[in-house]
Design an enzyme around this catalytic site. Structure first.
Site, PDB file in Angstrom:
ATOM      1  N   ASP A  93       0.826  -1.293   0.107  1.00 23.31           N
ATOM      2  CA  ASP A  93      -0.007  -0.126  -0.153  1.00 23.31           C
ATOM      3  C   ASP A  93       0.823   1.390  -0.055  1.00 23.31           C
ATOM      4  O   ASP A  93       0.416   2.424   0.538  1.00 23.31           O
ATOM      5  CB  ASP A  93      -1.001  -0.062   1.455  1.00 23.31           C
ATOM      6  CG  ASP A  93      -0.356  -0.271   2.442  1.00 23.31           C
ATOM      7  OD1 ASP A  93       1.143  -0.104   2.484  1.00 23.31           O
ATOM      8  OD2 ASP A  93      -0.663  -0.706   3.541  1.00 23.31           O
ATOM      9  N   GLU A 115      -0.308  -9.232  -1.410  1.00 25.54           N
ATOM     10  CA  GLU A 115      -0.785  -8.541  -0.251  1.00 25.54           C
ATOM     11  C   GLU A 115      -2.139  -7.519  -0.598  1.00 25.54           C
ATOM     12  O   GLU A 115      -2.382  -6.669   0.089  1.00 25.54           O
ATOM     13  CB  GLU A 115      -0.056  -7.936   0.833  1.00 25.54           C
ATOM     14  CG  GLU A 115      -0.123  -7.742   2.157  1.00 25.54           C
ATOM     15  CD  GLU A 115       0.612  -6.741   2.951  1.00 25.54           C
ATOM     16  OE1 GLU A 115       0.697  -5.750   2.748  1.00 25.54           O
ATOM     17  OE2 GLU A 115       1.250  -7.551   4.137  1.00 25.54           O
ATOM     18  N   GLU A 129      -2.021   5.077   2.968  1.00 26.89           N
ATOM     19  CA  GLU A 129      -1.817   3.526   2.714  1.00 26.89           C
ATOM     20  C   GLU A 129      -3.362   3.151   2.268  1.00 26.89           C
ATOM     21  O   GLU A 129      -3.390   2.291   1.485  1.00 26.89           O
ATOM     22  CB  GLU A 129      -1.323   2.574   3.801  1.00 26.89           C
ATOM     23  CG  GLU A 129       0.074   2.950   3.930  1.00 26.89           C
ATOM     24  CD  GLU A 129       0.560   3.901   4.797  1.00 26.89           C
ATOM     25  OE1 GLU A 129      -0.464   4.815   5.255  1.00 26.89           O
ATOM     26  OE2 GLU A 129       1.697   4.383   4.950  1.00 26.89           O
ATOM     27  N   HIS A 210       7.224   3.206  14.315  1.00 26.96           N
ATOM     28  CA  HIS A 210       7.469   4.104  13.167  1.00 26.96           C
ATOM     29  C   HIS A 210       6.487   5.048  12.539  1.00 26.96           C
ATOM     30  O   HIS A 210       6.666   6.032  11.695  1.00 26.96           O
ATOM     31  CB  HIS A 210       8.153   3.592  11.938  1.00 26.96           C
ATOM     32  CG  HIS A 210       7.387   2.663  11.288  1.00 26.96           C
ATOM     33  ND1 HIS A 210       6.725   3.099  10.088  1.00 26.96           N
ATOM     34  CD2 HIS A 210       6.986   1.457  11.553  1.00 26.96           C
ATOM     35  CE1 HIS A 210       5.717   2.100   9.795  1.00 26.96           C
ATOM     36  NE2 HIS A 210       6.011   1.053  10.610  1.00 26.96           N
ATOM     37  N   ARG A 212       3.667   7.465  11.299  1.00 21.52           N
ATOM     38  CA  ARG A 212       3.619   9.085  11.433  1.00 21.52           C
ATOM     39  C   ARG A 212       2.422   9.440  12.593  1.00 21.52           C
ATOM     40  O   ARG A 212       2.491  10.325  13.307  1.00 21.52           O
ATOM     41  CB  ARG A 212       2.883   9.266   9.952  1.00 21.52           C
ATOM     42  CG  ARG A 212       3.417  10.406   9.459  1.00 21.52           C
ATOM     43  CD  ARG A 212       2.747  10.583   8.091  1.00 21.52           C
ATOM     44  NE  ARG A 212       2.917   9.462   7.186  1.00 21.52           N
ATOM     45  CZ  ARG A 212       3.477   9.624   6.153  1.00 21.52           C
ATOM     46  NH1 ARG A 212       4.079  10.460   5.648  1.00 21.52           N
ATOM     47  NH2 ARG A 212       3.699   8.535   5.225  1.00 21.52           N
ATOM     48  N   HIS A 243      13.546   3.668  13.803  1.00 20.87           N
ATOM     49  CA  HIS A 243      13.468   4.147  12.319  1.00 20.87           C
ATOM     50  C   HIS A 243      14.353   5.248  12.322  1.00 20.87           C
ATOM     51  O   HIS A 243      14.438   6.365  13.165  1.00 20.87           O
ATOM     52  CB  HIS A 243      11.933   4.415  12.287  1.00 20.87           C
ATOM     53  CG  HIS A 243      11.567   4.478  11.042  1.00 20.87           C
ATOM     54  ND1 HIS A 243      11.377   5.439   9.993  1.00 20.87           N
ATOM     55  CD2 HIS A 243      10.972   3.299  10.217  1.00 20.87           C
ATOM     56  CE1 HIS A 243      11.032   5.156   8.806  1.00 20.87           C
ATOM     57  NE2 HIS A 243      10.819   3.654   8.798  1.00 20.87           N
TER      58      HIS A 243
HETATM   59  N1  UDP Z   1      12.241  -4.647  10.166  1.00 18.20           N
HETATM   60  C1  UDP Z   1      13.653  -4.794   9.996  1.00 18.20           C
HETATM   61  N2  UDP Z   1      14.530  -4.109  10.735  1.00 18.20           N
HETATM   62  C2  UDP Z   1      14.189  -3.287  11.667  1.00 18.20           C
HETATM   63  C3  UDP Z   1      12.712  -3.285  12.020  1.00 18.20           C
HETATM   64  C4  UDP Z   1      11.811  -4.126  11.233  1.00 18.20           C
HETATM   65  O1  UDP Z   1      14.174  -5.750   8.920  1.00 18.20           O
HETATM   66  O2  UDP Z   1      15.134  -2.778  12.519  1.00 18.20           O
HETATM   67  C5  UDP Z   1      11.618  -5.409   9.176  1.00 18.20           C
HETATM   68  C6  UDP Z   1      10.496  -6.203   9.800  1.00 18.20           C
HETATM   69  O3  UDP Z   1      10.858  -7.669  10.251  1.00 18.20           O
HETATM   70  C7  UDP Z   1       9.414  -6.220   9.065  1.00 18.20           C
HETATM   71  C8  UDP Z   1       9.444  -4.988   8.267  1.00 18.20           C
HETATM   72  O4  UDP Z   1      10.763  -4.520   8.567  1.00 18.20           O
HETATM   73  O5  UDP Z   1       9.408  -7.358   8.004  1.00 18.20           O
HETATM   74  C9  UDP Z   1       8.473  -3.791   8.579  1.00 18.20           C
HETATM   75  O6  UDP Z   1       8.774  -2.529   8.063  1.00 18.20           O
HETATM   76  P1  UDP Z   1       7.985  -1.251   8.816  1.00 18.20           P
HETATM   77  O7  UDP Z   1       7.901  -1.805  10.125  1.00 18.20           O
HETATM   78  O8  UDP Z   1       8.939  -0.324   8.419  1.00 18.20           O
HETATM   79  O9  UDP Z   1       6.396  -1.166   7.686  1.00 18.20           O
HETATM   80  P2  UDP Z   1       5.471  -1.891   7.747  1.00 18.20           P
HETATM   81  O10 UDP Z   1       5.124  -3.408   7.731  1.00 18.20           O
HETATM   82  O11 UDP Z   1       4.588  -1.089   9.163  1.00 18.20           O
HETATM   83  O12 UDP Z   1       4.722  -1.362   6.637  1.00 18.20           O
END
Ligand code: UDP
Length: 388
Positions: A93, A115, A129, A210, A212, A243
């Site tokens: 998204d 997804e 998103e 992380h 917003r 982050h």
């Molecule tokens: N992740 C990572 N390193 C970190 C924190 C998270 O590789 O220090 C991975 C986590 O395992 C997951 C992904 O990043 O697969 C999630 O990314 P994020 O939280 O940025 O995005 P969201 O899933 O909320 O879209």
């Protein structure tokens, strides 16, 4: 075959499909990096031994969403004209996914959405998103849905059932394959942290935040909750990979400065993150991907948001919604830490998939392109219902 991504979760969730395509050998995957979060995209891919084949370079002087979308559509159009891919695969998204879908659609290239079907039913949260994923759905030819709920969301929006396949989420494939691989930590404190957790000398909490919408007062509440947990449980250690968003980083560092047993690190390589997750006792997160990964290791998850589009985990009893309220966060942490590792969330199957989503995705894309007449079987319902 173009697979387009720009952020860390897109890298993690597309990588298993690239690998499945490489194993089958009937489609040539071309990984295109949009540059949305260039460093984190590349870092996450590297854990799979992958690198982008094409990197877009776009100018973002104002940093606005419209600028990113517009520049990406223009840049992608040039590449799609040159590459003439048989299909464009986008994930999730993000603005990258929306730009990819728009640019492919304009060139009459089929769009495959990985997804597909997640909905919060609120256009303002998560922003942008929710709008991005609804718009991508309108432009896609094949919708690869992670769960039954996601399939139903698509059908309710009028998407034809014949265009939807229930694959499970490729993040389950990713986390299981990567956690099995040996990894060296870049942060010198982490080998000892892992050792203490696996030797039963400490209980490890992994925390990420992380979003917003958490910045400011909500994040202050979350950090207060974390401080309470550490004070209340002397054997608990927290690893918090922060982050790179400077607003998030500054608030987290200021809020937890000097708190004993809290290790703030930079973003971890995906392999490092999976490894720590596999030996964690509890996860606290506002990340979508982490909510989907934690159940693969039987690690209960406290969701630091008021709502989640991953209700499957809450319903399966592997996640709990706490929002940013410090009292609620500390309460749920105490409750979950009191459970024996052999009961409750620790014993349930991952409701997001069985680790074979990428194989199904590869088959479905091959079928879309007429490379096979075999129809991939959907992920068994029993798996997603938390059964075998
Ligand atoms: N992740 C990572 N390193 C970190 C924190 C998270 O590789 O220090 C991975 C986590 O395992 C997951 C992904 O990043 O697969 C999630 O990314 P994020 O939280 O940025 O995005 P969201 O899933 O909320 O879209």
């Amino acid at each position: 075959m173009v697979l387009l991504g720009g952020t860390r979760p897109e890298a993690v969730k597309l990588a298993p499909i690239v690998q499945a395509m490489q194993v089958q050998g009937r489609m040539r995957p071309v990984l295109v990096a949009s540059g949305q979060h260039e460093t984190m995209f590349g870092q996450a891919l590297s854990s799979f031994g992958l690198r982008p084949d094409v990197r877009l370079h776009i100018e973002r002087p104002t940093g606005s969403l419209s600028e990113l979308l517009g520049e990406l559509v223009k840049a992608l159009d040039v590449h799609f004209e040159q590459l003439r891919p048989a299909a464009v695969v986008v994930q999730g998204d993000t603005t990258t996914a929306l730009a990819g879908a728009l640019a492919a659609f304009a060139r009459q290239i089929p769009v495959v959405h990985v997804e597909a079907g997640l909905r919060s039913h609120d256009l303002r949260a998560p922003f942008p998103e929710e709008a991005n994923r609804k718009l991508v759905a309108q432009l896609s030819t094949l919708h690869l849905a992670p769960t039954t709920r996601a399939v139903n969301n698509l059908l309710e929006e009028g998407i034809a059932g014949s265009e939807v396949l229930l694959t499970g989420n490729t993040v389950v494939d990713a986390v299981l394959s990567i956690a099995r691989m040996p990894t060296a930590y870049h942060d010198h404190r982490l080998p000892d942290v892992e050792h203490r957790a696996t030797a039963g000398k400490s209980r490890l909490l992994l925390a990420t935040m992380h979003r917003r919408e958490s910045l400011g007062a909500p994040l202050a509440g979350i950090l207060a909750g974390l401080r309470s947990i550490v004070e209340d449980h002397p054997d608990v250690e927290v690893v918090l990979p922060v982050h790179p968003n400077p607003h998030v980083r500054d608030q987290v560092v200021a809020g937890l400065l000097g708190v004993d047993r809290v290790h703030i690190t930079g973003p971890l390589h995906y392999a490092e993150f999976c490894r720590l997750l596999s030996c964690a006792r509890l996860v606290l997160t506002d990340s979508g991907g982490v909510q989907e990964e934690a159940p693969s290791f039987g690690v209960p998850c406290i969701v630091l948001r008021e709502v989640t589009e991953r209700m499957e985990a809450v319903e399966a009893g592997v996640s709990v919604l706490a929002g940013p309220d410090p009292v609620l966060i500390a309460h749920h942490a105490a409750r979950l830490l009191a459970e024996s590792p052999d009961e409750g969330a620790n014993t349930r199957a991952n409701p997001f998939g069985d680790g074979r989503a990428a194989v199904r995705a590869e088959q479905a894309i091959a079928r879309l392109l007429g490379l096979t007449s075999d129809c991939p079987a959907a992920v068994p319902q029993a798996v997603l219902a938390g059964g075998s």
